[in-house]
Design an enzyme around this catalytic site. Structure first.
Site, PDB file in Angstrom:
ATOM      1  N   CYS A 101       0.804  -1.233   0.000  1.00  0.00           N
ATOM      2  CA  CYS A 101       0.000   0.000   0.000  1.00  0.00           C
ATOM      3  C   CYS A 101       0.842   1.292   0.000  1.00  0.00           C
ATOM      4  O   CYS A 101       0.599   2.203  -0.805  1.00  0.00           O
ATOM      5  CB  CYS A 101      -0.946   0.005   1.193  1.00  0.00           C
ATOM      6  SG  CYS A 101      -0.230  -0.644   2.721  1.00  0.00           S
ATOM      7  N   HIS A 144      -3.004   6.431   4.595  1.00  0.00           N
ATOM      8  CA  HIS A 144      -1.567   6.492   4.893  1.00  0.00           C
ATOM      9  C   HIS A 144      -1.044   7.843   4.393  1.00  0.00           C
ATOM     10  O   HIS A 144      -1.361   8.270   3.279  1.00  0.00           O
ATOM     11  CB  HIS A 144      -0.806   5.387   4.155  1.00  0.00           C
ATOM     12  CG  HIS A 144      -1.036   3.993   4.677  1.00  0.00           C
ATOM     13  ND1 HIS A 144      -1.745   3.704   5.819  1.00  0.00           N
ATOM     14  CD2 HIS A 144      -0.606   2.791   4.198  1.00  0.00           C
ATOM     15  CE1 HIS A 144      -1.746   2.382   6.013  1.00  0.00           C
ATOM     16  NE2 HIS A 144      -1.067   1.815   5.039  1.00  0.00           N
TER      17      HIS A 144
HETATM   18  P1  NAP Z   1      -9.150  -9.263   7.074  1.00  0.00           P
HETATM   19  O1  NAP Z   1     -10.151  -8.178   7.205  1.00  0.00           O
HETATM   20  O2  NAP Z   1      -8.663  -9.973   8.283  1.00  0.00           O
HETATM   21  O3  NAP Z   1      -9.764 -10.380   6.034  1.00  0.00           O
HETATM   22  C1  NAP Z   1      -9.137 -11.595   5.769  1.00  0.00           C
HETATM   23  C2  NAP Z   1      -9.911 -12.373   4.716  1.00  0.00           C
HETATM   24  O4  NAP Z   1      -9.204 -13.578   4.414  1.00  0.00           O
HETATM   25  C3  NAP Z   1     -11.297 -12.787   5.174  1.00  0.00           C
HETATM   26  O5  NAP Z   1     -12.180 -12.816   4.081  1.00  0.00           O
HETATM   27  C4  NAP Z   1     -11.040 -14.197   5.690  1.00  0.00           C
HETATM   28  O6  NAP Z   1     -12.188 -15.026   5.658  1.00  0.00           O
HETATM   29  C5  NAP Z   1     -10.051 -14.682   4.667  1.00  0.00           C
HETATM   30  N1  NAP Z   1      -9.285 -15.810   5.205  1.00  0.00           N
HETATM   31  C6  NAP Z   1      -8.457 -15.802   6.276  1.00  0.00           C
HETATM   32  N2  NAP Z   1      -7.998 -17.048   6.513  1.00  0.00           N
HETATM   33  C7  NAP Z   1      -8.551 -17.842   5.565  1.00  0.00           C
HETATM   34  C8  NAP Z   1      -8.468 -19.231   5.286  1.00  0.00           C
HETATM   35  N3  NAP Z   1      -7.730 -20.077   6.020  1.00  0.00           N
HETATM   36  N4  NAP Z   1      -9.162 -19.717   4.221  1.00  0.00           N
HETATM   37  C9  NAP Z   1      -9.923 -18.891   3.482  1.00  0.00           C
HETATM   38  N5  NAP Z   1     -10.045 -17.571   3.699  1.00  0.00           N
HETATM   39  C10 NAP Z   1      -9.367 -17.067   4.745  1.00  0.00           C
HETATM   40  O7  NAP Z   1      -7.844  -8.747   6.348  1.00  0.00           O
HETATM   41  P2  NAP Z   1      -7.708  -7.573   5.250  1.00  0.00           P
HETATM   42  O8  NAP Z   1      -7.337  -6.313   5.955  1.00  0.00           O
HETATM   43  O9  NAP Z   1      -8.893  -7.599   4.330  1.00  0.00           O
HETATM   44  O10 NAP Z   1      -6.409  -8.086   4.478  1.00  0.00           O
HETATM   45  C11 NAP Z   1      -6.430  -9.266   3.728  1.00  0.00           C
HETATM   46  C12 NAP Z   1      -5.106  -9.471   2.994  1.00  0.00           C
HETATM   47  O11 NAP Z   1      -4.982  -8.486   1.979  1.00  0.00           O
HETATM   48  C13 NAP Z   1      -3.858  -9.285   3.873  1.00  0.00           C
HETATM   49  O12 NAP Z   1      -3.507 -10.439   4.553  1.00  0.00           O
HETATM   50  C14 NAP Z   1      -2.837  -8.888   2.850  1.00  0.00           C
HETATM   51  O13 NAP Z   1      -2.327 -10.070   2.256  1.00  0.00           O
HETATM   52  C15 NAP Z   1      -3.646  -8.128   1.839  1.00  0.00           C
HETATM   53  N6  NAP Z   1      -3.492  -6.653   2.005  1.00  0.00           N
HETATM   54  C16 NAP Z   1      -2.666  -6.014   1.179  1.00  0.00           C
HETATM   55  C17 NAP Z   1      -2.486  -4.657   1.296  1.00  0.00           C
HETATM   56  C18 NAP Z   1      -1.512  -3.982   0.411  1.00  0.00           C
HETATM   57  O14 NAP Z   1      -0.619  -3.348   0.907  1.00  0.00           O
HETATM   58  N7  NAP Z   1      -1.681  -4.076  -0.894  1.00  0.00           N
HETATM   59  C19 NAP Z   1      -3.169  -3.924   2.260  1.00  0.00           C
HETATM   60  C20 NAP Z   1      -4.033  -4.582   3.115  1.00  0.00           C
HETATM   61  C21 NAP Z   1      -4.187  -5.960   2.964  1.00  0.00           C
HETATM   62  P3  NAP Z   1     -13.093 -15.222   7.012  1.00  0.00           P
HETATM   63  O15 NAP Z   1     -13.914 -13.967   7.146  1.00  0.00           O
HETATM   64  O16 NAP Z   1     -13.918 -16.409   6.675  1.00  0.00           O
HETATM   65  O17 NAP Z   1     -12.165 -15.415   8.143  1.00  0.00           O
HETATM   66  N1  12T Z   2      -1.196  -5.797   4.280  1.00  0.00           N
HETATM   67  O1  12T Z   2      -0.379  -0.665   6.744  1.00  0.00           O
HETATM   68  O2  12T Z   2       0.412  -6.303   2.390  1.00  0.00           O
HETATM   69  O3  12T Z   2      -0.635  -2.426   7.932  1.00  0.00           O
HETATM   70  O4  12T Z   2       2.375  -5.381   2.425  1.00  0.00           O
HETATM   71  C1  12T Z   2       1.190  -2.598   5.170  1.00  0.00           C
HETATM   72  C2  12T Z   2       1.567  -3.493   4.189  1.00  0.00           C
HETATM   73  C3  12T Z   2      -0.784  -3.850   5.543  1.00  0.00           C
HETATM   74  C4  12T Z   2      -0.339  -1.890   6.897  1.00  0.00           C
HETATM   75  C5  12T Z   2       1.228  -5.489   2.832  1.00  0.00           C
HETATM   76  C6  12T Z   2      -0.391  -4.733   4.565  1.00  0.00           C
HETATM   77  C7  12T Z   2       0.042  -2.792   5.828  1.00  0.00           C
HETATM   78  C8  12T Z   2       0.780  -4.543   3.895  1.00  0.00           C
END
Ligand code: NAP
Ligand code: 12T
Length: 342
Positions: A135, A248
């Site tokens: 991000c 951010h």
């Molecule tokens: P979150 O609100 O905790 O959501 C997690 C999601 O993953 C929920 O839909 C959850 O399903 C699912 N999940 C977790 N464990 C699972 C499993 N064993 N099998 C199937 N589904 C599962 O987290 P979030 O903030 O949306 O973030 C999710 C992911 O996006 C992060 O882990 C990261 O990899 C990515 N992300 C990337 C950025 C970036 O910088 N580009 C920023 C934020 C997040 P349930 O509801 O059923 O538990």
């Molecule tokens: N999921 O701001 O996916 O907590 O690299 C930063 C980076 C969350 C955050 C990542 C993430 C944060 C990532």
């Protein structure tokens, strides 16, 4: 003969999460051409129904055979799930757009910010996977790209001020409950973060590495070099968690290869894709986290020359970390993919 534009079968892995929910929202707001939409999550979510454009879609289990007939699979269920299921989705014929850090630094997998390096999407063919960057890196590169193209970049010195929503729903609750406990004179408890986040700044995002930097700091270094296709750019970052819910903010000091004035940077960024210039300090107008929530643009302001070096510029860059930092960038990759690479 119908000349209707094609529609796609889309799956969202992690559809019940913060980023997955934002993906649904962005697909709606941008009217993405969807034929069928499959929502995938863990066993915890089975049976849940999520509304989308007048339909109620039942959440299904994320599994290796959940991707049959899917054209585009948006993953945001964490890096472990991406490693476990993205190859199966690709093998079933879908192009995977992965939000986790699992594949970002794989040299055979494109890492894409559409405003910056959409040409790299062509490499999706190798593994059927495209990685969505970190991000803080995404929003910084949207603002830096026009400067890179005009005068080149030698070195970046970055400090970030990152919102708790990046950590997920539990971190939002933790800040909320600490603020309430403080206001009523109660003891504050911390579980998501190692220290109190309310009224504090934690110079610690993701885990610490042997070189003393955090993983988040090194993501900014390595992902920037990969996306700009230049390993010679000097980059150093300090990433800080602050008690902000959404958005951010970043202070970026840029040493350019040749001279550019602050006025020229303002003009460049005034017409840059994805950027909204907010730079009128006399009228107290500058980018604010409280103004970026829900917006697609990255806000840039406080543009000024670094008077301590020959070719230096300072920027203040703010964006919604869940939108441009995650869900929006992923959907934009999907849009560019269907219009230019399918
Ligand atoms: P979150 O609100 O905790 O959501 C997690 C999601 O993953 C929920 O839909 C959850 O399903 C699912 N999940 C977790 N464990 C699972 C499993 N064993 N099998 C199937 N589904 C599962 O987290 P979030 O903030 O949306 O973030 C999710 C992911 O996006 C992060 O882990 C990261 O990899 C990515 N992300 C990337 C950025 C970036 O910088 N580009 C920023 C934020 C997040 P349930 O509801 O059923 O538990
Ligand atoms: N999921 O701001 O996916 O907590 O690299 C930063 C980076 C969350 C955050 C990542 C993430 C944060 C990532």
């Amino acid at each position: 003969m119908s000349d209707n534009p094609p529609k796609y079968n889309v799956a969202i892995a992690g559809a019940t999460g913060a980023v997955g929910g934002a993906m649904l929202d962005v697909l709606k707001r941008r009217d993405f051409p969807i034929n069928t939409l499959r929502l995938l999550a863990s066993e915890r979510s089975l049976g849940k129904r999520i509304p989308f454009k007048g339909q109620d879609i039942e959440v299904e289990l994320l599994s290796k055979d959940a991707f049959e007939g899917i054209d585009i699979a948006l993953f945001s269920a964490g890096a472990t799930r991406s490693l476990d299921f993205a190859p199966a989705a690709a093998a079933a014929g879908a192009v995977v757009i992965d939000n986790s850090s699992a594949y970002r630094m794989d040299p055979e997998i494109p890492l894409v910010v559409p405003e910056v390096n959409s040409h790299a999407i062509a490499d999706y063919k190798k593994h059927g996977i495209i990685a969505n960057p970190n991000c803080s890196t995404i929003q910084m590169l949207v603002a830096l790209k026009p400067i890179l193209d005009k005068v080149g970049i030698k070195r970046l010195v970055i400090s970030t001020y990152q919102a708790v929503s990046g950590t997920g729903a539990k971190a939002i609750e933790e800040l909320d409950s600490q603020v309430k406990a403080y206001a009523s004179g109660k003891k504050l408890s911390a579980t998501v973060y190692p220290h109190q986040i309310a009224f504090n700044c934690l110079p610690h995002i993701d885990s610490f590495l042997d070189n003393g930097y955090t993983k988040e700091e090194m993501k900014m270094v390595n992902e920037t070099r990969k996306i700009f296709e230049d390993d010679t750019i000097g980059i150093t970052a300090t990433t800080v968690r602050v008690p902000v819910y959404y958005g951010h903010s970043e202070s970026v000091n840029i040493e350019t290869k040749s001279k550019i004035t602050a006025a020229e940077v303002k003009e460049l960024l005034g017409s840059a894709p994805g950027v909204k210039l907010v730079d009128d300090p006399k009228n107290l107008r500058y980018p604010l986290a409280t103004d970026c929530a829900g917006k697609f643009e990255t806000l840039v302001g406080r543009i000024r020359e670094d008077e301590s070096i020959d070719n230096g510029i300072n920027l203040w860059i703010v964006s919604d970390n869940i939108l441009k930092g995650a869900a929006l960038n992923a959907v934009q990759i999907a849009e560019t993919f269907i219009s230019e690479f399918k």
